[in-house]
Write a protein that holds these residues in place. Sequence first.
Motif, mmCIF file in Angstrom:
data_model
loop_
_atom_site.group_PDB
_atom_site.id
_atom_site.type_symbol
_atom_site.label_atom_id
_atom_site.label_comp_id
_atom_site.label_asym_id
_atom_site.label_seq_id
_atom_site.Cartn_x
_atom_site.Cartn_y
_atom_site.Cartn_z
ATOM 1 N N ARG A 60 0.826 -1.213 0.000
ATOM 2 C CA ARG A 60 0.000 0.000 0.000
ATOM 3 C C ARG A 60 0.864 1.269 0.000
ATOM 4 O O ARG A 60 0.348 2.373 -0.065
ATOM 5 N N ASP B 430 -4.009 2.423 -9.706
ATOM 6 C CA ASP B 430 -4.445 1.372 -8.793
ATOM 7 C C ASP B 430 -5.476 0.443 -9.412
ATOM 8 O O ASP B 430 -6.379 0.875 -10.114
ATOM 9 N N LEU B 432 -7.196 -1.350 -7.283
ATOM 10 C CA LEU B 432 -8.263 -1.294 -6.282
ATOM 11 C C LEU B 432 -9.315 -0.308 -6.761
ATOM 12 O O LEU B 432 -8.986 0.686 -7.414
ATOM 13 N N HIS B 434 -11.233 2.859 -6.780
ATOM 14 C CA HIS B 434 -10.629 4.097 -6.321
ATOM 15 C C HIS B 434 -11.553 5.293 -6.542
ATOM 16 O O HIS B 434 -12.497 5.226 -7.331
ATOM 17 N N PRO B 440 -7.656 4.488 -2.907
ATOM 18 C CA PRO B 440 -8.470 3.277 -2.744
ATOM 19 C C PRO B 440 -9.759 3.576 -1.984
ATOM 20 O O PRO B 440 -9.773 4.353 -1.034
ATOM 21 N N THR B 442 -13.864 1.905 -0.836
ATOM 22 C CA THR B 442 -14.848 0.820 -0.804
ATOM 23 C C THR B 442 -16.266 1.388 -0.905
ATOM 24 O O THR B 442 -17.239 0.690 -0.667
#
Lengths: 277, 579
Positions: A60, B430, B432, B434, B440, B442
């Motif tokens: 990360r 990323d 993830l 984002h 990032p 959720t």
Amino acid sequence: MNAPTTKQFKDSDYKSDINPVWCPGCGDFHVLMSTTKALSSLGVPPENVAVISGIGCSSRIPAYTNCYGFHGVHGRSLALAAGLKVARPDLTVLAMSGDGDGFSIGGNHFLHACRRNIDMTYVVMDNRVYGMTKGQPSPTTEPDWDSALSPGGTGLSPFHPLVVALASGANFVAREFSGDIKGTAKTLVEAINHPGFSFVEILSPCVTFRPDEKEWKNTVHKAVVEPTDDPARAARRIMTDDGMNTGILYRGNRAPYRNKVTGKGSDPSVLEAMFEV
Amino acid sequence: MNTAKEALESISLAIIGSGGAGAMTAGGILLEAAGKSGWHGMMNRSVGPQIRGGEAAALLRFANHPVACMSETYDLLIAIDWKNANRFAAEMPLKSDGLIIADPSAGDVPVEVSGSGATIVEIPIKDLADSIPGGRENMIATGIAAGFIGLSVDHLMAVIAASLASKGEKAITASRACVELGMEYATKQKRTFTISHPRKLESGRWLITGNEAIGLGAIRGGVRFAAAYPITPATEVLEWLAPSLAEVGGALLQAEDELASINMAIGASYGGLPSITATSGPGLSLMLESLGLATAAEVPLVVVDVMRVGPSTGIATKSEQSDLNIAVYGMHGDAPHVVVAPLTVADCLYTAQWAVHLAEAMQVPVVVLSDQSLGQARVLMEKPANLAFFAKRKVWDDAGEQPYMRYAITADGVSPMALPGTAGGQYTADGLTHSPRGTPSTRSVDQESQMQKRHDKVANFEYGSHWGLIEGDGDTVILTWGSITGPAREAIRALAAEGINVKLVAMRLILPFPLDDLMASLEGAKRILVVEQNHTGQFFRHVKSHTDLPGEVRQFHRPGPHLIGAAEISRHIRDWVKS
């Protein structure tokens, strides 16, 4: 030629405003601090640094820097970094990941990155556990470490990253402890400055799944020897140490990978002659 | 003895020999000499898995018009030897009035070959070669072939001199003597033929393989970085790119596996360079996770899949169109991306250049589905025009909006991309989910809005007329994609001569599905034959998942390795129209 920059950077110029997902007390906070310290002492502008990672807690890290970053897929940080460095030799490229990402799913890339010797620095934050998936044994975990996935331990010998790096042709091999921020920063500066592929393992405790690693601060010790450019000596040194000595253990002089994008070449139309009948 | 040569529109011939006998070299020389004579032509190869000592056949076709595929039947077969020839027989059926050139010292003609009823002509190839110091059997075979089809000696010699220049004058002299001797024997024969009315050269002619054309198209489009892991039948794309990229100031990086090669290309593209990698089915399988990364992180990328027979290792040296499903549907999650397929060898250049343009303009991965029948075929083609597809990425600079948002929601879904080195543009790419900034996330708002943005940029892009090829008219249609375009074209040509008009609709854009364009092209269709080279009809199912087709619809599909040919397609249409 551009005039040399006179701008001095502070450590904080390399840090973003994003709050890390890491647990309080995680060694990776210290790695972030030593990385920003190393970059500010190098004086390289943040926009000329790329921090490339894979998947896991330590991966990360790019978003917590104020550099260009790439948080890729699991295990492939070295491949992303290699492509970027060959395409953009002007950049300072750091690949940063963890022991699961780097030595298990990404193990093959580790071997070949060492061999290829592209001028970049690979930092592995080794906590000997998969943290993000809540505590499974990694390649560097002790054989008797008990976990839900491997009850009673894996019974497997731990992977020895420094020896593998040396045997595979890494040009610079070092071990540091995350808690030693100054020492780690100093080694990172040397690793980044050293031509070719530099590998720095940073012992970085996982306070949540490996609380025993809090003891590392008492067991690490500085290597009492000078770096060597003799791989045989370095190998003997690394194979016979206790895994807790820190410092630069090998500094080779192999020429870095040559092939790179120059941006200077012929017009593509010159390629057409070979097809003419 | 020699009577006037029969003039044909198209001649097909095969030169066979055990691996290392030089059949492919002979074929290459003939094809290039034919190009100098103003003929059109194409060469494919049939090789076994052995590196040396196995079987090898050069399959050649010459014509007075551009050829889009190999023939299904052969006029002439020249055997340097018969080792393993039985394995080839099914691939190169001879016409009953065809000719077999056999060396009596090589033994009897195998029944698989002689069963065709073609006339056997005995020429002592080995003895002829031995009669010339430094003589080689494949050069005798070259001369025999040239003699039979009436190729110009001057053109042939010019090609031989150029290709053997590095081997010295002695080798050239020996080869010349072999070729002349072979020609002398051939021209003594009763039946010889040649190409009728070869077209005059206009813009000059090129000799190129599909794999080379992919490489050249990519470089013309702006690619300056390639990552490479060898795999049959895609390796030549990468081997061509290695020196060629260096020539234009770029670089090729050899990877340790396909997991690495696609990530190297993503890394280079993130750095600002249009980037490519090439592979085949097994490699594409390994690349899928990172193809998803390029989709989510919005990194431009071209991945070429030179398809071969699958699944698993399949048949590495033979062609199939069976990777459509994996290319379109292979990624986990919803991953809008682009899939295109070159239609012919010449179109490999066009489609590759277009693919780079699409990838860069939309910041998206583009999969190019070529196949072995295109990639490893060498064709004579008219010199191609320059295309107006160039890599043009929407790049952020410090005059752009502040603070910089890498994944900002924009009208067209494409967000300006900051390149490393640009102060103030630092962000983390990323995979993830984002936020617009790249952080990032959720949150469902980020998942939904970023998903929509990635969908919109691909769905709303203006693909223009490049989505496909429409030729001819009529209410009977052959609907196909990729390399089957060649045999479909030849089938339509043959049917037209019989008075049956068939329209060709060949899709170059597979994803996103060009629904409106396709439906417009099929307006008024009464019969649609959907043709493709795979077992399950992947293309047909893909089409059906988007629309019902008008009129009556039939399918013709089967797996490799035996290529679908023009005669088979025309037979399907003929039977249907006449029933």
